[in-house]
Design a protein around this motif. Sequence first.
Motif, mmCIF file in Angstrom:
data_model
loop_
_atom_site.group_PDB
_atom_site.id
_atom_site.type_symbol
_atom_site.label_atom_id
_atom_site.label_comp_id
_atom_site.label_asym_id
_atom_site.label_seq_id
_atom_site.Cartn_x
_atom_site.Cartn_y
_atom_site.Cartn_z
ATOM 1 N N UNK A 276 -9.812 -1.026 51.636
ATOM 2 C CA UNK A 276 -8.662 -1.669 52.264
ATOM 3 C C UNK A 276 -7.544 -0.673 52.572
ATOM 4 N N UNK A 277 -7.651 0.544 52.048
ATOM 5 C CA UNK A 277 -6.602 1.554 52.263
ATOM 6 C C UNK A 277 -6.977 2.463 53.435
ATOM 7 N N UNK A 278 -6.188 3.489 53.650
ATOM 8 C CA UNK A 278 -6.414 4.422 54.761
ATOM 9 C C UNK A 278 -6.421 5.859 54.234
ATOM 10 N N UNK A 279 -7.520 6.216 53.570
ATOM 11 C CA UNK A 279 -7.702 7.570 53.052
ATOM 12 C C UNK A 279 -9.123 8.013 53.381
ATOM 13 N N UNK A 280 -9.455 9.261 53.086
ATOM 14 C CA UNK A 280 -10.826 9.723 53.293
ATOM 15 C C UNK A 280 -11.809 8.949 52.439
ATOM 16 N N UNK A 281 -11.437 8.698 51.191
ATOM 17 C CA UNK A 281 -12.300 7.910 50.305
ATOM 18 C C UNK A 281 -12.432 6.474 50.784
ATOM 19 N N UNK A 282 -11.348 5.945 51.319
ATOM 20 C CA UNK A 282 -11.367 4.578 51.854
ATOM 21 C C UNK A 282 -12.318 4.474 53.032
ATOM 22 N N UNK A 283 -12.269 5.467 53.878
ATOM 23 C CA UNK A 283 -13.152 5.512 55.055
ATOM 24 C C UNK A 283 -14.612 5.477 54.611
ATOM 25 N N UNK A 284 -14.929 6.238 53.599
ATOM 26 C CA UNK A 284 -16.309 6.304 53.124
ATOM 27 C C UNK A 284 -16.714 5.031 52.392
ATOM 28 N N UNK A 285 -15.797 4.437 51.645
ATOM 29 C CA UNK A 285 -16.091 3.163 50.988
ATOM 30 C C UNK A 285 -16.351 2.088 52.042
#
Length: 97
Positions: free
Chosen positions: A20-29
């Motif tokens: 639900x967030x906007x980070x590199x990890x978020x993108x991959x999740x």
Amino acid sequence: MTDEQSKITGALESLLENAYRDTGGSRRAAQFLLSLWNVARYKVDLQELLYVESDQFVDMLTVLQEFYRLNAQLDTFVNEDQIKPIIEMWGETFEKK
């Protein structure tokens, strides 16, 4: 709730919160979850998943292992209301063209 159900629920909650967030990890999740939601529509690049934080990687492996063991799909544990914000935020990024 059994230990197994608790394990997969915890892993999915963590992945959903991250997506639900906007980070590199978020993108991959998001990429991981969308491909489990509808693989015909969303692609996953397995190489990308090697670059997540270790706790997120463990969550992904837990989900895959438990889905395999239970012969389950993502929609058994995640409903449309939970995945819709991820589709709205990340869907176009991972849609197959």
